[in-house]
Structure formats: C-alpha cells, structure tokens
Design a protein around this motif. Structure first.
Motif, mmCIF file in Angstrom:
data_model
loop_
_atom_site.group_PDB
_atom_site.id
_atom_site.type_symbol
_atom_site.label_atom_id
_atom_site.label_comp_id
_atom_site.label_asym_id
_atom_site.label_seq_id
_atom_site.Cartn_x
_atom_site.Cartn_y
_atom_site.Cartn_z
ATOM 1 N N THR A 1 -30.213 13.366 -1.472
ATOM 2 C CA THR A 1 -30.848 12.056 -1.346
ATOM 3 C C THR A 1 -30.592 11.197 -2.573
ATOM 4 O OG1 THR A 1 -32.955 12.794 -2.291
ATOM 5 C CG2 THR A 1 -32.705 12.989 0.094
ATOM 6 N N SER A 2 -30.518 9.914 -2.328
ATOM 7 C CA SER A 2 -30.454 8.914 -3.380
ATOM 8 C C SER A 2 -31.499 7.861 -3.016
ATOM 9 C CB SER A 2 -29.063 8.289 -3.441
ATOM 10 O OG SER A 2 -29.019 7.276 -4.422
ATOM 11 N N VAL A 3 -32.540 7.751 -3.834
ATOM 12 C CA VAL A 3 -33.622 6.803 -3.581
ATOM 13 C C VAL A 3 -33.574 5.754 -4.688
ATOM 14 C CG1 VAL A 3 -36.109 6.489 -3.321
ATOM 15 C CG2 VAL A 3 -35.021 8.607 -2.508
ATOM 16 N N ILE A 4 -33.378 4.508 -4.287
ATOM 17 C CA ILE A 4 -33.235 3.408 -5.230
ATOM 18 C C ILE A 4 -34.400 2.447 -5.028
ATOM 19 C CG2 ILE A 4 -31.747 1.534 -6.015
ATOM 20 C CD1 ILE A 4 -29.491 3.223 -4.421
ATOM 21 N N ALA B 1 -40.100 13.417 2.553
ATOM 22 C CA ALA B 1 -40.128 12.887 3.923
ATOM 23 C C ALA B 1 -38.819 13.188 4.636
ATOM 24 C CB ALA B 1 -40.385 11.384 3.906
ATOM 25 N N LEU B 2 -37.707 13.014 3.948
ATOM 26 C CA LEU B 2 -36.400 13.328 4.539
ATOM 27 C C LEU B 2 -36.273 14.826 4.794
ATOM 28 C CD1 LEU B 2 -34.429 10.879 2.318
ATOM 29 C CD2 LEU B 2 -34.269 10.889 4.814
ATOM 30 N N GLU B 3 -36.617 15.606 3.800
ATOM 31 C CA GLU B 3 -36.505 17.068 3.892
ATOM 32 C C GLU B 3 -37.365 17.626 5.027
ATOM 33 O OE1 GLU B 3 -35.964 20.112 0.350
ATOM 34 O OE2 GLU B 3 -38.014 19.333 0.452
ATOM 35 N N GLU B 4 -38.603 17.159 5.138
ATOM 36 C CA GLU B 4 -39.529 17.662 6.156
ATOM 37 C C GLU B 4 -39.201 17.155 7.555
ATOM 38 O OE1 GLU B 4 -43.268 16.408 4.585
ATOM 39 O OE2 GLU B 4 -43.149 17.790 2.894
ATOM 40 N N SER B 5 -38.363 16.140 7.655
ATOM 41 C CA SER B 5 -38.016 15.574 8.960
ATOM 42 C C SER B 5 -36.698 16.096 9.504
ATOM 43 C CB SER B 5 -37.957 14.047 8.855
ATOM 44 O OG SER B 5 -39.203 13.543 8.459
ATOM 45 N N LEU C 1 -39.409 11.026 10.736
ATOM 46 C CA LEU C 1 -38.877 10.520 9.476
ATOM 47 C C LEU C 1 -39.419 9.125 9.177
ATOM 48 C CD1 LEU C 1 -36.944 10.451 7.048
ATOM 49 C CD2 LEU C 1 -35.172 9.634 8.608
ATOM 50 N N LEU C 2 -39.353 8.227 10.149
ATOM 51 C CA LEU C 2 -39.821 6.856 9.930
ATOM 52 C C LEU C 2 -41.311 6.823 9.607
ATOM 53 C CD1 LEU C 2 -37.787 5.101 12.742
ATOM 54 C CD2 LEU C 2 -37.323 5.090 10.276
ATOM 55 N N ARG C 3 -42.088 7.653 10.284
ATOM 56 C CA ARG C 3 -43.529 7.726 10.020
ATOM 57 C C ARG C 3 -43.795 8.262 8.607
ATOM 58 N NH1 ARG C 3 -44.555 10.468 14.064
ATOM 59 N NH2 ARG C 3 -44.666 12.532 13.143
ATOM 60 N N HIS D 1 -40.123 8.523 -5.488
ATOM 61 C CA HIS D 1 -38.895 9.324 -5.372
ATOM 62 C C HIS D 1 -39.186 10.678 -4.726
ATOM 63 C CE1 HIS D 1 -37.302 6.738 -8.844
ATOM 64 N NE2 HIS D 1 -36.599 6.421 -7.779
ATOM 65 N N ARG D 2 -40.211 11.335 -5.207
ATOM 66 C CA ARG D 2 -40.565 12.665 -4.708
ATOM 67 C C ARG D 2 -41.000 12.612 -3.233
ATOM 68 N NH1 ARG D 2 -43.585 13.601 -8.616
ATOM 69 N NH2 ARG D 2 -45.627 13.218 -7.725
#
Length: 185
Positions: A144-147, A129-133, A53-55, A123-124
């Motif tokens: 997800t909420s991306v600000i 990245a979250l979904e694939e991790s 995820l971090l990567r 955003h996408r």
C-alpha cells in the motif's frame, strides 16, 4: 450490523443524499470532504469485498479525522475506487501484479484537520482496511501507498462556493475542531 439496520442506514443516507441534491441539507449545497481516491488492479476486490473495502476506508477516515458517527456527518466522506487494467500498474517498468497487489490511496483533507498522530493513525487504518478487505483466496503480497494531501484553507470549493476550515468543521462535525464552528456562530 443486522440486515434491517443496514437497510435503515441506507435509507437514511439516501434521504440525506436526496436532500443534499435538492440543496436542503445543512451542508449549504457545498461539496464534501475528505475525498479519497483508491487505485487497485482490476478484479483485486470482487463486489462482495469491494463493498467492505469502501465501508472500512470510510470508517478509517472518520476515525482519523474525528468525524462523528452520524449519517449527515459521515455523508461528507467521499470514497472513489478505480480499477486499473492489466499493464496499467507497473513497478520499475514491469507489471508485477501477479506477485504483488499494489494499492494506492490518495486522501485530500482540509489543512488543519490532521496532526502528526492522526496522520499515523490514518496510514495504519487505511492499510488495515485494505488488508482486512482482501478476498480469502488472495495470495499476493499487499503493498500500500497512502498519501495524505492537505488542502490549504480556502482552496477547497464545492458547488461554486469557496469553503474555509470553519465551514468544513461545521459540516463534518470534526470533534477536535468544534471550537472553530462555535466561534463563527
């Protein structure tokens, strides 16, 4: 990436970090950007998926901000993952984390780096990245909420020094903003 390549990459980053800590790296001792803060329920991303995820978040930031694939440029991206204890992540006053996996990502980026198209891309890519991790066993619905926060020019500071967009463009190597660093030299 092979294990040897990962070790070489880690070694290169460690050398850059050491040079930065000693004030010798070409960032003039300044702090780095973007700063990306991720908040997730505790245990949602076990160690093996946390590293991925971090990567991936770092890669997403580099893509959206057009940061070149060089260790010294990528070193400018700081990502911090915070795990929140049970009951600390609520929706409408109720802990819904048994049904939904809420993830908040707050990105601080220098004003002038992102346009409308790169914001949509950011955003996408962060959502992906979250979904694939996610661990394979995760059954909850990802929410997800991306600000994206623009930091006004001159409001970013690092190690006691005020940084301007021109300084940040030079440090991060933003491909689309190199004309700024060319003017300042």
């Amino acid at each position: 990436m092979s294990q040897v390549a990962q070790l070489v990459s880690c070694g290169a980053l460690l050398k850059i970090a050491q040079r930065w800590l000693n004030g010798a790296v070409s960032m003039n001792g300044h702090s780095l950007m973007p700063n990306i803060l991720i908040k997730v329920p505790k245990g949602a991303f076990p160690p093996q998926t946390r590293a991925r995820l971090l990567r991936r978040v770092t890669e997403a930031a580099a893509t959206a901000e057009q940061i070149p694939d060089r260790p010294e440029a990528r070193f400018t991206s700081w990502v911090c993952l915070e795990e929140l204890e049970t009951g600390m992540f609520v929706c409408a006053g109720s802990d819904m984390t048994h049904q939904v996996l809420p993830c908040i990502v707050i990105v601080y980026v220098p004003s002038g780096v992102l346009d409308e198209k790169s914001r949509a891309l950011y955003h996408r890519l962060i959502h992906s990245a979250l979904e694939e991790s996610l661990p394979f066993s995760e059954q909850r619905q990802l929410a997800t909420s991306v600000i994206l926060h623009d930091v006004p020019d001159g409001a970013w500071g690092g190690n006691g020094v005020t940084l301007r967009l021109v300084d940040l463009a030079k440090m991060a190597g933003y491909a689309h903003l190199q004309h700024l660093s060319a003017k300042s030299t």
